[in-house]
Scaffold this active site. Structure first.
Site, mmCIF file in Angstrom:
data_model
loop_
_atom_site.group_PDB
_atom_site.id
_atom_site.type_symbol
_atom_site.label_atom_id
_atom_site.label_comp_id
_atom_site.label_asym_id
_atom_site.label_seq_id
_atom_site.Cartn_x
_atom_site.Cartn_y
_atom_site.Cartn_z
ATOM 1 N N ALA A 117 0.829 -1.217 0.000
ATOM 2 C CA ALA A 117 0.000 0.000 0.000
ATOM 3 C C ALA A 117 0.857 1.259 0.000
ATOM 4 O O ALA A 117 1.785 1.377 0.796
ATOM 5 C CB ALA A 117 -0.897 -0.008 1.225
ATOM 6 N N PHE A 118 0.534 2.169 -0.901
ATOM 7 C CA PHE A 118 1.080 3.533 -0.858
ATOM 8 C C PHE A 118 -0.020 4.379 -0.204
ATOM 9 O O PHE A 118 -0.874 4.942 -0.895
ATOM 10 C CB PHE A 118 1.362 4.059 -2.270
ATOM 11 C CG PHE A 118 2.509 3.410 -2.987
ATOM 12 C CD1 PHE A 118 2.480 2.067 -3.317
ATOM 13 C CD2 PHE A 118 3.621 4.145 -3.359
ATOM 14 C CE1 PHE A 118 3.540 1.464 -4.000
ATOM 15 C CE2 PHE A 118 4.685 3.568 -4.039
ATOM 16 C CZ PHE A 118 4.641 2.209 -4.358
ATOM 17 N N ASP A 119 -0.011 4.406 1.115
ATOM 18 C CA ASP A 119 -1.183 4.955 1.807
ATOM 19 C C ASP A 119 -1.413 6.435 1.520
ATOM 20 O O ASP A 119 -2.515 6.931 1.675
ATOM 21 C CB ASP A 119 -1.057 4.734 3.318
ATOM 22 C CG ASP A 119 -1.208 3.274 3.667
ATOM 23 O OD1 ASP A 119 -2.328 2.767 3.626
ATOM 24 O OD2 ASP A 119 -0.176 2.630 3.941
ATOM 25 N N ILE A 172 -3.996 10.253 2.072
ATOM 26 C CA ILE A 172 -4.023 10.035 3.525
ATOM 27 C C ILE A 172 -4.680 11.196 4.278
ATOM 28 O O ILE A 172 -5.250 11.007 5.354
ATOM 29 C CB ILE A 172 -2.592 9.735 4.044
ATOM 30 C CG1 ILE A 172 -2.666 8.914 5.323
ATOM 31 C CG2 ILE A 172 -1.751 10.997 4.212
ATOM 32 C CD1 ILE A 172 -1.378 8.219 5.689
ATOM 33 N N ALA A 223 -7.547 1.973 6.978
ATOM 34 C CA ALA A 223 -8.120 0.643 7.175
ATOM 35 C C ALA A 223 -7.674 0.089 8.525
ATOM 36 O O ALA A 223 -8.137 0.553 9.565
ATOM 37 C CB ALA A 223 -7.809 -0.269 6.020
ATOM 38 N N ASN A 224 -6.697 -0.829 8.522
ATOM 39 C CA ASN A 224 -6.329 -1.478 9.784
ATOM 40 C C ASN A 224 -5.442 -0.617 10.670
ATOM 41 O O ASN A 224 -5.530 -0.644 11.892
ATOM 42 C CB ASN A 224 -5.617 -2.798 9.484
ATOM 43 C CG ASN A 224 -4.436 -2.623 8.552
ATOM 44 O OD1 ASN A 224 -4.556 -2.011 7.498
ATOM 45 N ND2 ASN A 224 -3.292 -3.148 8.926
ATOM 46 N N TYR A 225 -4.536 0.179 10.050
ATOM 47 C CA TYR A 225 -3.544 0.904 10.851
ATOM 48 C C TYR A 225 -3.975 2.325 11.152
ATOM 49 O O TYR A 225 -4.716 2.932 10.372
ATOM 50 C CB TYR A 225 -2.208 0.996 10.087
ATOM 51 C CG TYR A 225 -1.237 -0.122 10.432
ATOM 52 C CD1 TYR A 225 -0.646 -0.176 11.688
ATOM 53 C CD2 TYR A 225 -0.919 -1.099 9.509
ATOM 54 C CE1 TYR A 225 0.241 -1.194 12.008
ATOM 55 C CE2 TYR A 225 -0.035 -2.125 9.825
ATOM 56 C CZ TYR A 225 0.539 -2.163 11.080
ATOM 57 O OH TYR A 225 1.409 -3.166 11.402
ATOM 58 N N GLU A 226 -3.450 2.851 12.255
ATOM 59 C CA GLU A 226 -3.501 4.285 12.507
ATOM 60 C C GLU A 226 -2.089 4.828 12.412
ATOM 61 O O GLU A 226 -1.151 4.222 12.960
ATOM 62 C CB GLU A 226 -4.016 4.592 13.929
ATOM 63 C CG GLU A 226 -5.485 4.907 14.018
ATOM 64 C CD GLU A 226 -6.372 3.705 13.752
ATOM 65 O OE1 GLU A 226 -5.883 2.562 13.879
ATOM 66 O OE2 GLU A 226 -7.548 3.911 13.408
ATOM 67 N N TYR A 227 -1.935 5.926 11.719
ATOM 68 C CA TYR A 227 -0.672 6.655 11.703
ATOM 69 C C TYR A 227 -0.926 8.035 12.286
ATOM 70 O O TYR A 227 -1.754 8.790 11.751
ATOM 71 C CB TYR A 227 -0.127 6.804 10.279
ATOM 72 C CG TYR A 227 0.193 5.485 9.633
ATOM 73 C CD1 TYR A 227 1.335 4.768 9.997
ATOM 74 C CD2 TYR A 227 -0.639 4.943 8.671
ATOM 75 C CE1 TYR A 227 1.627 3.549 9.412
ATOM 76 C CE2 TYR A 227 -0.347 3.721 8.078
ATOM 77 C CZ TYR A 227 0.784 3.031 8.454
ATOM 78 O OH TYR A 227 1.078 1.816 7.876
ATOM 79 N N ASP A 281 17.975 26.471 -4.931
ATOM 80 C CA ASP A 281 16.767 26.332 -4.106
ATOM 81 C C ASP A 281 16.494 24.828 -4.012
ATOM 82 O O ASP A 281 16.133 24.200 -5.005
ATOM 83 C CB ASP A 281 15.622 27.076 -4.804
ATOM 84 C CG ASP A 281 14.345 27.073 -3.977
ATOM 85 O OD1 ASP A 281 14.362 26.507 -2.877
ATOM 86 O OD2 ASP A 281 13.344 27.640 -4.450
HETATM 87 N N1 ABN Z 1 -3.488 0.088 4.321
HETATM 88 C C1 ABN Z 1 -4.048 -0.109 3.052
HETATM 89 C C2 ABN Z 1 -5.435 0.431 2.923
HETATM 90 C C3 ABN Z 1 -5.646 1.789 3.066
HETATM 91 C C4 ABN Z 1 -6.923 2.289 2.949
HETATM 92 C C5 ABN Z 1 -7.984 1.431 2.665
HETATM 93 C C6 ABN Z 1 -7.737 0.077 2.514
HETATM 94 C C7 ABN Z 1 -6.465 -0.413 2.638
HETATM 95 CU CU CU Z 2 3.370 -2.801 10.844
#
Ligand code: ABN
Ligand code: CU
Length: 641
Positions: A299-301, A307, A383-387, A583
């Site tokens: 995933a490129f979140d 994001i 989705a699953n993670y919080e950053y 720059d």
């Molecule tokens: N971490 C991948 C992802 C992000 C947003 C929605 C689904 C999956």
């Molecule tokens: Cu991890």
């Protein structure tokens, strides 16, 4: 900000770098709908401020307010970029993007995928074959499809992983339906195909963390109250913030979330620029497990999902503590309606232990000064993670960027009697957490005492002539061109990088500088031949330096969704442009190499990942001698002792 009733132009904008207001977004959208995006089939991927040119900002010219919009025509799937002049009401640019370019997902595409997956007979059948008939409990998690060598033929695709809950509030990540993936086609609004490999029993053991499942909370922890009886020490005027010697402007974009603009430090009576613009520019989360479902999780979140759109509304006492200043984040839904994420950004001060101390043991007296930091943050749920992303500004001119990663592992299932080497078993039911990485890239448009900067690599070396065997010294090496500045951290050399201004000298006639301390300096662990290594080339090195070009914004390119890796830092730097006294933009890659542990389950205790920027001869001495002694000093001395 208001709209002039006669001309419909936006008037009363506070500052050219302020994000578009709701009214400005609506105006941009209606101008587009009255123009080239009249067809009902157009969707709005993003509508955001087109930042004014640096020249205009420097000259103090008041530029036109402009919107950058990215659209998709669902009828045919073509993507477009538009520039809208909000003052004149004119679409000044309308560019058809090449077939295959896929802008980031729109929020309602996630819902669409889930709803339509549940209706598809092939999906229903595959679930039934696994004994799963209650579709209300099944969760489809739409990941990006990435790119694995095949041609998507212009289709806009999602790759839905499948999980199942045992109850409506049961954590689905405890029950992955391994080897079932649904490829959903957003271009046609239908399931393209399912990938249904060997059925693996769904792990049954729960992974719940809600109080109703884990039992009563402990009661032995007494309250900690943060009070600032005289209020916070910052002044906020619109999006402008002044705190201690720091000043900056707060920005917010759908792609990056929080952006800091025009970060300056007041040194005595001089406002000294440090960074013109800083933000999280990309991230990638590659999984190292070659199992069929896991090998395609990359995933490129930020660039695939936007994001900023996934920012939480933050709450006092939970996400942030103290005297809080919030800023809203304004984005759009796919029909171009403005969406306000209330309290998306939180700002507050935190006590930060000691800043400096000396106990004069001859006199028996101590001088101690406490540090404090200004914390500016946002938290995104992907989705699953919080950053949780934090910029920390310190009184001594230091800057920290910190990511706190928490949330829930993206899990997988194996046969209960197996133990894959590519992950950590989380229970004896077959659930495991595959090995993976979270790799971030922060783009920093430096402006150390002005726009013309250069970068040195500083290694500590043992000299050839070393009769005492004790000698070591720091050696500066100027990085002259883009190729020379593609670098990896090297802790064996105690390496760091410094951004200098050759035209601005300090007390000892050396160029003033800020240094980047390369902590958490990971790079991609996958083989260079992996598709993800081609698409996320920014993650193969820790440092990149480019001369500023307003078109070069995102290190994996403008559109990483389904990209083949044809755009981004590795392409631009092939020109090998001069980076001495230019720059400059500095791009730092860092992250967390996540070898999963049992303690990460069922919800992961926060992991800190980040780096520091520190003044390095930027000041002539410690700039904090003017700090007052702490007011909680001993009654006898009036000092901390
Ligand atoms: N971490 C991948 C992802 C992000 C947003 C929605 C689904 C999956
Ligand atoms: Cu991890």
């Amino acid at each position: 900000m208001t709209i002039d009733s006669e001309t419909q132009a936006v008037v009363g904008v506070a500052h050219p770098l302020d994000p578009l207001s709701r009214a400005e977004i609506s105006r941009a959208v209606s101008i587009l709908k009255d123009g080239p995006a009249a067809a009902e089939s157009f969707r709005f991927g993003s509508v955001e401020l087109r930042e004014p040119s640096k020249e205009d900002l420097r000259n103090g010219t008041v530029p036109a307010r402009e919107a950058d919009a990215v659209l998709i025509d669902r009828n045919g799937g073509t993507a477009y970029e538009a520039i809208v002049n909000l003052d004149s009401g004119i679409v000044t640019a309308w560019t058809r993007l090449a077939t295959g370019i896929q802008p980031p997902f729109m929020l309602d595409e996630f819902d669409e995928c889930e709803v339509n997956c549940k209706k598809d007979p092939r999906v229903i059948e595959a679930l039934a074959a696994r004994g799963l008939t209650d579709l209300d409990l099944v969760c489809f998690e739409p990941w990006s499809v990435g790119w694995f060598g095949e041609d998507a033929e212009g289709r806009r695709l999602m790759r839905a992983l499948v999980f199942v809950r045992q109850d409506p509030d049961d954590s689905p990540y405890a029950h992955p339906i391994e080897n079932l993936v649904v490829i959903y086609d957003l271009s046609s609004g239908t399931v393209a195909r399912i990938e249904d490999n060997e059925s693996i029993p769904v792990p049954a053991a729960s992974g719940n963390y809600l109080p109703k499942y884990v039992g009563p909370a402990r009661t032995d922890l007494k309250p900690i109250s943060i009070t600032q009886p005289e209020g916070a020490s910052f002044q906020v005027t619109g999006n402008h913030v002044q705190w201690a010697d720091w000043s900056f402007r707060v920005g917010f974009t759908p792609r990056e979330g929080l952006v800091l603009h025009q970060l300056r430090f007041r040194d005595k009576d001089t406002e000294r620029p440090v960074i013109n613009r800083a933000s999280l520019a990309e991230m990638v989360v590659p999984y190292g497990d070659p199992a069929p479902v896991q090998a395609k999780k990359n995933a490129f979140d930020s660039g695939e999902y936007n994001i900023g759109n996934m920012a939480n509304s933050l709450t006092l006492g939970c996400d942030c503590l103290g005297e809080i200043q919030y800023f809203d984040g304004i984005t759009t839904d796919s029909h171009g309606n403005p969406l306000t994420i209330e309290n998306a950004i939180c700002m507050h001060e935190e006590d930060d232990s000691i800043l400096w101390k000396h106990f004069d043991f001859r006199e028996g007296t101590a001088e101690t000064r406490r540090s404090r930091k200004l914390v500016i943050s946002f938290i995104a749920t992907v989705a699953n993670y919080e950053y949780a992303f934090y910029w920390h500004l310190f009184l001594d001119g230091s800057i920290e960027f910190l990511v706190k990663a928490t949330g829930i592992l993206s899990t997988a299932a194996q046969h209960p009697n197996e133990k894959t080497p590519y992950g950590q078993a989380l229970n004896n039911d077959g659930l495991y957490g595959p090995i993976h990485q979270h790799i971030f890239n922060v783009r920093m448009d430096f402006e150390v005492d002005g726009p013309l900067n250069a970068v040195y690599e500083v290694d500590t070396e043992i000299p050839a002539d070393n009769p005492t065997y004790t000698a070591f010294k720091a050696v500066d090496r100027l990085l002259e061109t883009e190729q020379a500045a593609i670098r990896k951290a090297d802790s064996s050399k105690h390496r760091f990088w410094k951004v200098v201004n050759h035209g601005s000298k300090n007390l000892v006639n050396e160029p003033v500088a800020y240094r980047l301390i390369p902590t958490n300096a990971i790079t991609l662990a996958a083989d260079d031949k992996a598709h993800v290594s081609q698409r996320a080339q920014f993650a193969r090195n820790n440092l990149w330096v480019t001369p500023y070009d307003r078109a070069e914004r995102f290190p994996a390119g403008e559109y990483p969704n389904q990209s083949t890796g044809s755009d981004g830092l590795h392409k631009w730097t092939q020109a090998d442009r001069n980076i001495v006294d230019e720059d400059l933009v500095v791009w730092y890659t860092f992250g967390m190499h996540h070898v999963v542990r049992l303690e990460d389950w069922p919800v992961m205790p926060r992991q800190n990942i980040g780096f520091m920027l520190e003044p390095h001869g930027f000041f002539n001495q410690n700039p904090t001698l003017n700090l007052p002694a702490s007011d909680t000093a001993s009654a006898d001395t009036g000092h901390c002792s």
